[in-house]
Design an enzyme around this catalytic site. Structure first.
Site, PDB file in Angstrom:
ATOM      1  N   CYS A 188      56.840  23.508   8.804  1.00 42.52           N
ATOM      2  CA  CYS A 188      57.115  22.069   8.699  1.00 42.52           C
ATOM      3  C   CYS A 188      58.259  21.814   7.736  1.00 42.52           C
ATOM      4  O   CYS A 188      58.106  21.966   6.514  1.00 42.52           O
ATOM      5  CB  CYS A 188      55.851  21.344   8.232  1.00 42.52           C
TER       6      CYS A 188
ATOM      7  N   CYS B 275      57.681  18.787   5.362  1.00 42.23           N
ATOM      8  CA  CYS B 275      56.695  19.046   4.305  1.00 42.23           C
ATOM      9  C   CYS B 275      57.283  19.931   3.211  1.00 42.23           C
ATOM     10  O   CYS B 275      57.040  19.712   2.035  1.00 42.23           O
ATOM     11  CB  CYS B 275      55.446  19.735   4.862  1.00 42.23           C
ATOM     12  N   ASP B 276      58.040  20.959   3.607  1.00 42.47           N
ATOM     13  CA  ASP B 276      58.389  22.012   2.642  1.00 42.47           C
ATOM     14  C   ASP B 276      59.877  22.152   2.342  1.00 42.47           C
ATOM     15  O   ASP B 276      60.242  22.899   1.426  1.00 42.47           O
ATOM     16  CB  ASP B 276      57.877  23.376   3.168  1.00 42.47           C
TER      17      ASP B 276
END
Ligand code: NAP
Length: 332
Positions: free
Chosen positions: A136, A139-140
């Site tokens: 992701c 997300c990261d």
């Protein structure tokens, strides 16, 4: 632990599920929309959507919120439910059990549960998951500011998310097993025009290597020359496709060789009363636009199915009533 009866159950609150909820509510169908997480599905992992007609560009989360609010405004909000099994009872009704212990029953069900990202299945992937291996970008991505990272894959997700990651990365390698991407041309053009990007064609990852702190590199193999090499990266983002989330269905349903549910033009599956829409359906492309199109058709087909079922049940009931009536009459 509750048992509730409905006309329609919608499993999965991505774009397909939210659109199905919207149309079901407008048709006053008494539907319940189930998802284990917040509404939005893949949209929640998408930075920017710029191919939804009428909206030039919008954040994935923003679009998810707008779709959820829209469905709720007509009366079908999201019900939290981590669906564990879907079976049919002796009356042909779908019985959905959730991890929370609740049971939902309905004569019609639309599967809109999407898919789960595929694993690369190489040494180091599981070991470094969350320590440099990610699925992701939103997300990261920010954890890799100024670093050299890699993206694996050549579809829309790899190319689009790769471009997003260049916001943070100093250098981005895109590693693809063939010599051309399957991603949409416009997405490819954006990526390839970015000076931070270098594509490594015809190449696969044999191993993800690292240290206790996390990923430090990749062992690569060129599929045309068999040449092996190592690449120093501190992060690797894997975007190699999806596996459809159909495992909760306890009855066989027709599917293609990759496990995607096969439907007819009306989104009907091989099980009467079961419809499929969105990314878990076997089809040429999987976009937000196709997901909402599928869902629209599925709701109208489900509505027609319910009316036909109701009609045939009434006929049976009327038949038995007249039978009962004639029995009473014959006794008097
Ligand atoms: P995808 O289109 O199935 O692409 C998967 C990519 O990963 C392909 O390039 C494939 O290579 C490669 N791949 C598969 N298995 C591999 C392996 N074991 N090792 C190395 N490479 C491997 O999947 P996706 O990109 O995740 O997209 C899924 C669906 O969502 C698609 O229908 C896509 O259109 C849609 N989507 C749309 C958008 C958008 O419209 N903006 C964004 C994201 C996703 P080959 O090409 O050689 O098969």
């Amino acid at each position: 632990m509750e048992v509730s009866d409905h006309k329609l159950i919608i499993v999965g609150a991505g774009p397909a599920g939210l659109c199905a909820a919207l149309y079901a509510a407008r048709s006053e169908m008494d539907a319940v929309l189930l998802d284990r997480g917040p509404a939005g599905g893949q949209l929640l992992l998408t930075d920017r959507v710029d191919d939804y007609p009428g909206i030039k560009t919008i954040g994935g989360m923003e679009l998810a919120d707008a779709m959820a609010e829209h469905a709720e405004s007509f009366g079908t909000g999201l019900t939290r439910g981590d669906v564990r099994s879907i079976e049919r009872d002796s009356e042909g009704r779908f019985v959905v059990q959730t991890a929370e212990g609740d049971t939902f029953r309905a004569p019609a069900l639309i599967m809109t549960a999407g898919g789960t990202h595929k694993l690369l299945d190489v040494p180091g992937e599981a070991e470094y998951s969350g320590r440099g291996v990610s699925y992701c970008a939103i997300c990261d991505g920010a954890f890799f500011k100024g670093e050299t990272i890699a993206v694996i894959g050549g579809g829309d997700a790899a190319v689009e998310e790769g471009e997003f990651l260049t916001r943070y990365a100093e250098k981005l390698y895109v590693i693809h097993r063939r010599d051309e991407f399957r991603a949409q041309k416009m997405l490819q053009e954006h990526l390839l025009a970015n000076p931070k990007v270098e594509v490594i064609w015809d190449t696969v990852v044999d191993e993800i290597v690292g240290q206790p702190t996390g990923v430090s590199g990749l062992k690569l193999r060129n599929l045309k020359t068999d040449a092996e090499s190592e690449l120093n990266v501190t992060g690797v983002f894997i975007f190699i496709g999806f596996t459809p989330n159909t495992g909760v269905l306890k009855e066989h349903v027709d599917h293609d060789e990759s496990g995607y549910m096969v439907t007819d033009y009306d989104m009907r599956t091989s099980i009467p009363g079961l419809f499929a829409a969105g990314d878990l359906r076997s089809q040429l492309v999987r976009q937000i636009t196709t997901a909402v199109g599928d869902a629209t058709t599925a709701v109208f087909a489900a509505d027609r199915y319910l009316k036909e079922r109701h009609g045939s049940q009434n006929e049976t009931q009327n038949g038995s009533e007249s039978g009962f009536q004639s029995m009473v009459e014959s006794q008097t």
